[in-house]
Design a protein around this motif. Sequence first.
Motif, PDB file in Angstrom:
ATOM      1  N   PRO A 133       0.818  -1.217   0.000  1.00 20.09           N
ATOM      2  CA  PRO A 133       0.000   0.000   0.000  1.00 20.09           C
ATOM      3  C   PRO A 133       0.847   1.260   0.000  1.00 20.09           C
ATOM      4  CG  PRO A 133      -0.780  -1.516   1.673  1.00 20.09           C
ATOM      5  CD  PRO A 133       0.469  -2.112   1.118  1.00 20.09           C
TER       6      PRO A 133
ATOM      7  N   THR B 186       1.799   2.570  -3.562  1.00 16.98           N
ATOM      8  CA  THR B 186       0.837   3.431  -4.255  1.00 16.98           C
ATOM      9  C   THR B 186       0.841   4.831  -3.661  1.00 16.98           C
ATOM     10  OG1 THR B 186      -0.875   2.616  -2.800  1.00 16.98           O
ATOM     11  CG2 THR B 186      -0.735   1.621  -4.963  1.00 16.98           C
ATOM     12  N   GLN B 187       0.967   4.887  -2.349  1.00 19.79           N
ATOM     13  CA  GLN B 187       0.984   6.172  -1.664  1.00 19.79           C
ATOM     14  C   GLN B 187       2.166   7.021  -2.144  1.00 19.79           C
ATOM     15  OE1 GLN B 187      -1.610   6.245  -0.446  1.00 19.79           O
ATOM     16  NE2 GLN B 187      -1.797   7.500   1.356  1.00 19.79           N
TER      17      GLN B 187
ATOM     18  N   TRP C   4       2.037  10.706  -4.105  1.00 18.09           N
ATOM     19  CA  TRP C   4       2.689  11.935  -3.663  1.00 18.09           C
ATOM     20  C   TRP C   4       3.711  12.426  -4.683  1.00 18.09           C
ATOM     21  CZ3 TRP C   4       0.901  15.267  -0.418  1.00 18.09           C
ATOM     22  CH2 TRP C   4       0.039  14.841   0.586  1.00 18.09           C
TER      23      TRP C   4
ATOM     24  N   TYR D 224       6.814   7.715   5.030  1.00 12.49           N
ATOM     25  CA  TYR D 224       5.948   6.527   4.974  1.00 12.49           C
ATOM     26  C   TYR D 224       6.673   5.281   5.444  1.00 12.49           C
ATOM     27  CZ  TYR D 224       2.007   8.832   2.850  1.00 12.49           C
ATOM     28  OH  TYR D 224       0.927   9.626   2.649  1.00 12.49           O
TER      29      TYR D 224
ATOM     30  N   LEU E 244     -10.706   3.490  12.247  1.00  9.67           N
ATOM     31  CA  LEU E 244     -10.889   4.581  11.292  1.00  9.67           C
ATOM     32  C   LEU E 244     -10.098   5.813  11.718  1.00  9.67           C
ATOM     33  CD1 LEU E 244     -12.775   5.373   8.883  1.00  9.67           C
ATOM     34  CD2 LEU E 244     -14.270   6.344  10.593  1.00  9.67           C
ATOM     35  N   PHE E 245     -10.282   6.206  12.983  1.00 12.54           N
ATOM     36  CA  PHE E 245      -9.569   7.379  13.490  1.00 12.54           C
ATOM     37  C   PHE E 245      -8.071   7.131  13.513  1.00 12.54           C
ATOM     38  CE2 PHE E 245     -13.728   8.665  14.952  1.00 12.54           C
ATOM     39  CZ  PHE E 245     -13.682  10.021  14.710  1.00 12.54           C
TER      40      PHE E 245
ATOM     41  N   PHE F  58      -6.356   5.196  11.599  1.00 13.22           N
ATOM     42  CA  PHE F  58      -5.800   5.190  10.253  1.00 13.22           C
ATOM     43  C   PHE F  58      -5.518   6.612   9.766  1.00 13.22           C
ATOM     44  CE2 PHE F  58      -6.217   4.491   5.582  1.00 13.22           C
ATOM     45  CZ  PHE F  58      -5.159   3.613   5.469  1.00 13.22           C
ATOM     46  N   PHE F  59      -6.462   7.511  10.016  1.00 11.04           N
ATOM     47  CA  PHE F  59      -6.309   8.859   9.473  1.00 11.04           C
ATOM     48  C   PHE F  59      -5.578   9.811  10.411  1.00 11.04           C
ATOM     49  CE2 PHE F  59      -9.602   7.210   6.776  1.00 11.04           C
ATOM     50  CZ  PHE F  59      -9.252   7.727   5.543  1.00 11.04           C
ATOM     51  N   LEU F  60      -5.770   9.643  11.726  1.00 11.39           N
ATOM     52  CA  LEU F  60      -5.257  10.656  12.644  1.00 11.39           C
ATOM     53  C   LEU F  60      -3.994  10.243  13.389  1.00 11.39           C
ATOM     54  CD1 LEU F  60      -8.658  11.951  14.075  1.00 11.39           C
ATOM     55  CD2 LEU F  60      -7.386  12.753  12.094  1.00 11.39           C
TER      56      LEU F  60
ATOM     57  N   MET G 166      -1.739   7.602   7.295  1.00 18.51           N
ATOM     58  CA  MET G 166      -2.214   7.896   5.941  1.00 18.51           C
ATOM     59  C   MET G 166      -1.441   9.062   5.313  1.00 18.51           C
ATOM     60  SD  MET G 166      -4.885   6.920   3.961  1.00 18.51           S
ATOM     61  CE  MET G 166      -5.540   7.538   2.428  1.00 18.51           C
ATOM     62  N   PHE G 167      -1.095  10.058   6.124  1.00 22.66           N
ATOM     63  CA  PHE G 167      -0.347  11.217   5.613  1.00 22.66           C
ATOM     64  C   PHE G 167       0.323  11.913   6.788  1.00 22.66           C
ATOM     65  CE2 PHE G 167      -4.720  12.365   6.449  1.00 22.66           C
ATOM     66  CZ  PHE G 167      -4.584  13.465   7.280  1.00 22.66           C
TER      67      PHE G 167
ATOM     68  N   LEU H 113       0.587  18.314   7.700  1.00 21.93           N
ATOM     69  CA  LEU H 113      -0.022  18.904   6.509  1.00 21.93           C
ATOM     70  C   LEU H 113      -1.405  19.466   6.814  1.00 21.93           C
ATOM     71  CD1 LEU H 113       0.714  16.361   3.636  1.00 21.93           C
ATOM     72  CD2 LEU H 113       2.092  18.263   4.435  1.00 21.93           C
ATOM     73  N   LEU H 114      -1.982  19.039   7.948  1.00 23.29           N
ATOM     74  CA  LEU H 114      -3.351  19.449   8.266  1.00 23.29           C
ATOM     75  C   LEU H 114      -3.446  20.945   8.555  1.00 23.29           C
ATOM     76  CD1 LEU H 114      -4.520  16.518  10.545  1.00 23.29           C
ATOM     77  CD2 LEU H 114      -5.551  17.183   8.386  1.00 23.29           C
TER      78      LEU H 114
END
Lengths: 286, 272
Positions: B36, B39-40, B44, B68, B190-191, B193-195, B199-200, B204-205
């Motif tokens: 994965p 692809t990431q 980018w 990553y 879910l949280f 994975f993203f936070l 994921m990134f 950047l946020l």
Amino acid sequence: MTTAKRAPYLQVFKTFLRNSLVREMTFRSNFVIQCISSLSWTVMNLGFYLLIFSHADQIGPDTGWGKYEFFVFLSTTMFINTFVQAFFMPNAQEFSELIRRGNLDFALLKPIDTQFLISLSKVEWSACANFMAAGVLFIFSVWQLMARPENPLSLSWFAIVLYLFYLACGVVILYSLMISLAATSIWLGRNQSLYNFWFYITNFARYPMEIYQQGWGLPLWFLFTFIVPVLVVVNVPARLMAQPVAETSPSTTFLAVFAVVATVGSFVASRWIFTRALLSYRSASS
Amino acid sequence: MYARAATWWTILRISIEERLVYRGDFALGTLMRFLPIVTQIFLWQAILATIADGDVKGYAHGDMVAYYLLTMISRAFSSMPGLASGIALQVREGEIKKFLVQPIDFIGFLLLSRIAHKLVYYLISAGPFAFVFFLCRGFFINGWPEPEVFLCYVLSLIMGFVLGFFLEATLGLIGFWWLEVSSLLFVYMLFNFFLSGHMFPLDLLPEPWSLLVDLLPLKYLAYFPASVFLGKVEGVELIRGLWIELAWIVFFIVAARFLFWRGVRRYSGFGG
């Protein structure tokens, strides 16, 4: 067996649909929770792309995948994925259990095509929530593309029909891949990493193929376009819909023709793998 | 005291042997887990190519790849597959009874078997990891960090493991009340994975969100160690981060202990 009456496939399928709906409605709050959780996954994902587009105005220089073009791409991914999730995913996961416990015997005994039976018997209705979310995103993005002052998108009926046709092709390709992976559990006895493997492969289909078309991405691009054609699944319909300017370019025409070949090819190959695998099935205890 | 240490040592040894049974599957799984990211990285690369100076908030292409890869290491320490759901399952199926009658601490037992799991994981995945990092060495533009920064990095990884363990254990112990925690775990995943920065890169946020991730413990599971290694967090801020992480660890240890204590009083086991 040529004289035998043809099994009423459509009727059987309707029964599958009804049974699954009854099952989901028995645990209604679970159904609602599933809808909400898959929707929140989508929202988070969308947030990630919004974050990307707050820093860049397109994905890859001169690829034409700007914000709304990409959102058309994203909703296309969602359409195809929710379709696969609703119809095939729950069944493919169960298939490996059927084999391990020897319950495939019952499926083999029924007077209907085994692949049909084991591919469709369970339908996950909660995927509808995401399907609708994809619909909203799709309509909104297409509308944005049509309303923009420079180079607005003009939609023809032909484009819509073509889009739907290639969506169906995409679903068939992914289905073929999934059923081939599931069939390997006949040889392996148990295939628990099926889901992981599936996730890793389809991960490549989630972005425009242009991002792989340079440097050491080229072998990957070749592999996932021509050998395991997951890259054409979303790319072809999304490109036809969001970038009709490119429609006339030779590479798009080539891809569009190739996608049809790939669809037929993968379906035939998966059918062959499935029937070969069934021949090696040797029940389990009893 | 000696007898107790011997008991824990035996548990650890058994767990290690148990884990070594599936080593082939393990090594293959580790290599697959890099897919994965591939692809990431391409995503980018394409995005950064469209931006004039070729970098987003200090992340050029090389930093992004390095980031990553480093989150993979962070996650190798902090992720606890099956821990929370396993605890909830043991509560639901009544298996937890055995820990109530035996003189073994349930959470301690889980911690040891998890340490065993991780040790085996590092032993087997060291090969694939070293291979991938060697191939990608060119992306680490700044090379190795200073020794004291590296020490902080190792510390943040170990603390990431402890935090991840007690956070998930706390979630699993809610199973004493809810019995079925799978939807709660989905939300957590879910949280996470993203936070957590998986994921990134979290820096950047934009504003209200960056404050939010700063207030959550999730960033210590992936983002924090990676940014220590890359020198994105330095000096006072680095030390402050480690202290906050320690505070979160203490919080979740207390929470897990408390939930277990209350849960056992609530629990009733039937049958044999």
